[in-house]
Design a protein around this motif. Structure first.
Motif, mmCIF file in Angstrom:
data_model
loop_
_atom_site.group_PDB
_atom_site.id
_atom_site.type_symbol
_atom_site.label_atom_id
_atom_site.label_comp_id
_atom_site.label_asym_id
_atom_site.label_seq_id
_atom_site.Cartn_x
_atom_site.Cartn_y
_atom_site.Cartn_z
ATOM 1 N N ILE A 238 0.864 -1.182 0.000
ATOM 2 C CA ILE A 238 0.000 0.000 0.000
ATOM 3 C C ILE A 238 0.895 1.226 0.000
ATOM 4 C CG2 ILE A 238 -1.685 1.328 1.307
ATOM 5 C CD1 ILE A 238 -2.774 -1.216 2.379
ATOM 6 N N THR A 239 0.667 2.121 -0.919
ATOM 7 C CA THR A 239 1.468 3.332 -1.034
ATOM 8 C C THR A 239 0.719 4.505 -0.445
ATOM 9 O OG1 THR A 239 2.471 2.489 -3.041
ATOM 10 C CG2 THR A 239 2.683 4.851 -2.620
ATOM 11 N N CYS A 240 1.317 5.182 0.530
ATOM 12 C CA CYS A 240 0.710 6.347 1.180
ATOM 13 C C CYS A 240 1.613 7.546 0.962
ATOM 14 C CB CYS A 240 0.534 6.108 2.676
ATOM 15 S SG CYS A 240 -0.562 4.742 3.071
ATOM 16 N N GLU A 241 1.035 8.637 0.592
ATOM 17 C CA GLU A 241 1.778 9.878 0.411
ATOM 18 C C GLU A 241 1.720 10.694 1.697
ATOM 19 O OE1 GLU A 241 1.147 10.570 -4.367
ATOM 20 O OE2 GLU A 241 0.523 12.090 -2.917
ATOM 21 N N LYS A 242 2.866 10.974 2.234
ATOM 22 C CA LYS A 242 2.975 11.794 3.433
ATOM 23 C C LYS A 242 3.279 13.225 3.018
ATOM 24 C CE LYS A 242 5.356 12.005 7.856
ATOM 25 N NZ LYS A 242 6.407 11.431 8.708
ATOM 26 N N LEU A 243 2.432 14.139 3.478
ATOM 27 C CA LEU A 243 2.593 15.538 3.055
ATOM 28 C C LEU A 243 3.861 16.128 3.671
ATOM 29 C CD1 LEU A 243 -1.092 16.763 3.417
ATOM 30 C CD2 LEU A 243 0.106 15.934 1.388
ATOM 31 N N ILE B 271 -13.188 18.507 10.504
ATOM 32 C CA ILE B 271 -13.736 18.990 9.232
ATOM 33 C C ILE B 271 -12.589 19.065 8.237
ATOM 34 C CG2 ILE B 271 -14.942 20.843 8.030
ATOM 35 C CD1 ILE B 271 -16.674 19.382 10.032
ATOM 36 N N PRO B 272 -12.607 18.296 7.161
ATOM 37 C CA PRO B 272 -13.632 17.314 6.784
ATOM 38 C C PRO B 272 -13.623 16.098 7.701
ATOM 39 C CG PRO B 272 -11.746 17.124 5.340
ATOM 40 C CD PRO B 272 -11.480 18.323 6.206
ATOM 41 N N ILE B 273 -14.712 15.328 7.666
ATOM 42 C CA ILE B 273 -14.851 14.181 8.570
ATOM 43 C C ILE B 273 -13.755 13.149 8.331
ATOM 44 C CG2 ILE B 273 -16.365 12.242 9.166
ATOM 45 C CD1 ILE B 273 -18.754 14.018 8.668
ATOM 46 N N SER B 274 -13.334 12.998 7.087
ATOM 47 C CA SER B 274 -12.311 11.991 6.771
ATOM 48 C C SER B 274 -10.975 12.282 7.453
ATOM 49 C CB SER B 274 -12.109 11.906 5.254
ATOM 50 O OG SER B 274 -11.774 13.174 4.724
ATOM 51 N N THR C 95 -3.325 13.247 7.996
ATOM 52 C CA THR C 95 -2.481 14.034 7.088
ATOM 53 C C THR C 95 -3.280 14.960 6.182
ATOM 54 O OG1 THR C 95 -2.502 12.191 5.497
ATOM 55 C CG2 THR C 95 -0.693 12.274 7.095
ATOM 56 N N LEU C 96 -4.601 14.820 6.161
ATOM 57 C CA LEU C 96 -5.419 15.680 5.316
ATOM 58 C C LEU C 96 -5.484 17.091 5.885
ATOM 59 C CD1 LEU C 96 -8.436 13.323 4.486
ATOM 60 C CD2 LEU C 96 -6.432 13.822 3.065
ATOM 61 N N GLU C 97 -5.717 18.040 5.009
ATOM 62 C CA GLU C 97 -5.876 19.419 5.466
ATOM 63 C C GLU C 97 -7.256 19.600 6.088
ATOM 64 O OE1 GLU C 97 -5.182 22.104 2.303
ATOM 65 O OE2 GLU C 97 -3.041 21.608 2.080
#
Length: 385
Positions: free
Chosen positions: A4-9, A172-175, A181-183
């Motif tokens: 599994i490839t994950c991009e880390k910001l 926010i966002p819920i994800s 790592t999401l904004e």
């Protein structure tokens, strides 16, 4: 082995790719993990069995009410929470030493943890509302007690709604809840969960104090009073579990030092124990009439008479007693009585009719009733017990 490839910001322009091997969490287990799964499933199964007995007794006696329906809804949510807890234990490698945990994608474990957070508080809130409705049915005729129950129930339901949306929208966002790592933005979840647990403990204490205060004032035998207080005090087990959970929660959220061994720690299961204990203890008062029917010698209720001797408790009302009196004494109809009086020769002596009044033992019917104002609560409680 799949990857599994994950991009880390790392920035707006440069993004480093971190490769994490995809491990099947079901290939890893331990004695501690098996114990955690057994505790979660075992407490849920016990709560389900006790609830089935409660529902069977209520339905057979035609007394199934809203409080029973709310507990059934809470049981369904508890079963869903158990399924989510099982998946969280597996995907987050709960009960396995950190040295033995392989590199894995943490997202599935965070998703299942998010589902548990959503289900946890509504279960406790629904159980508390059910208990408050039960207490209102017993003691709601007292204005002060009724107001206290209503306001406590409003606070409980309001807290349930507020925490429910607070947990869902914690990020926010819920994800972002399971993808850190999401904004986006997140509330201080440490404060949210600490306040939620503290409020649950506070309402538990208030709900335990209310029936104890009422039972102390009831004029019933000491043995019966102790039995009733014991049944309701079973809820204190849930409060103790909530306190333990709060201590573990504070230690984990605020990264405090703890004496617990971090290796193979299964403190996570305390949430499942708490919710299912709430279901079990909430059903305990409803089981007493059913157990008294099944085991009359063990659960019989006795009442002290005026003379100090133990007498049989009279459950019937005045109308019921009159019905029993009429069934024991054959009364003649007016037509039959007139025919007998017409056939009787008149000898100048006025006919007298003797009236026999039957009284319950130990009750003086010649005196006016001087029952205290709280007698209604006692009669209502006696019907329940």
């Amino acid at each position: 082995m799949s990857m599994i490839t994950c991009e880390k910001l790392m920035g707006a322009e440069n993004a480093a790719k971190v490769v994490i091997p995809s491990m099947d969490p079901f290939d890893y287990t331990s004695t501690q993990q098996g114990l955690a799964i057994g505790i979660v499933i075992g407490f849920t199964a016990l709560a389900f069995v006790i609830l089935c007995i409660r529902v069977a007794g209520r339905v057979s006696s035609h007394q199934f009410a809203l409080d029973d329906a709310l507990v059934c809804i809470a049981m369904v949510l508890s079963i869903l929470e158990t399924a989510a807890s099982y998946m969280y234990i597996r995907t987050n490698f709960i009960g396995i030493r950190w040295q033995d945990i392989p590199p894995h994608d943490p997202v599935p474990g965070l998703v299942w943890n998010y589902a548990i957070e959503i289900l946890y508080n509504p279960i406790l809130a629904l159980v508390k509302t059910s208990i408050l409705l039960f207490l209102q049915r017993l003691f709601g005729h007292r204005p002060g007690v009724r107001r206290f129950i209503v306001w406590l129930n409003i606070a409980n339901i309001g807290m349930m709604i507020g925490v429910f949306f607070g947990v869902i929208l914690q990020c926010i966002p819920i994800s972002k809840t399971w993808e850190p790592t999401l904004e986006g933005t997140c509330i201080d979840r440490r404060v949210l969960f600490t306040v939620m647990s503290s409020f649950n403990i506070f309402t538990d204490i208030l709900m335990l104090a209310l029936p104890m205060r009422i039972f102390i004032s009831l004029k019933i035998p000491k043995r019966t009073k102790i039995a009733l207080m014991f049944v309701f005090l079973l809820g204190f087990l849930t409060t103790i579990t909530s306190m333990i959970r709060l201590a573990l929660l504070v230690q984990g959220l605020f990264m405090l030092k703890t004496s617990l061994n971090p290796d193979a720690n299964i403190g996570f299961v305390i949430s499942a124990i708490e919710t299912n204990l709430a279901l079990i203890t909430a059903s305990a008062p409803a089981l007493r009439p059913l157990l008294r029917t099944w085991f009359p010698k063990m659960f019989r209720v006795e009442r002290d008479g005026i003379t100090g001797n133990t007498e049989r408790r009279v459950l019937g009302t005045i109308a019921t007693r009159m019905t029993r009196l009429k069934s024991q004494t054959q009364l003649q109809s007016p037509t039959q009585r007139q025919s007998e009086e017409a056939a009787m020769p008149f000898n100048g002596i006025i006919k007298k009719t003797d009236i026999v009044v039957l009284r319950d033992k130990g009750v003086d019917n010649s005196r006016p009733s001087t029952a205290p104002q709280g007698l209604g609560s006692q009669q209502q409680t006696e019907k329940w017990i």
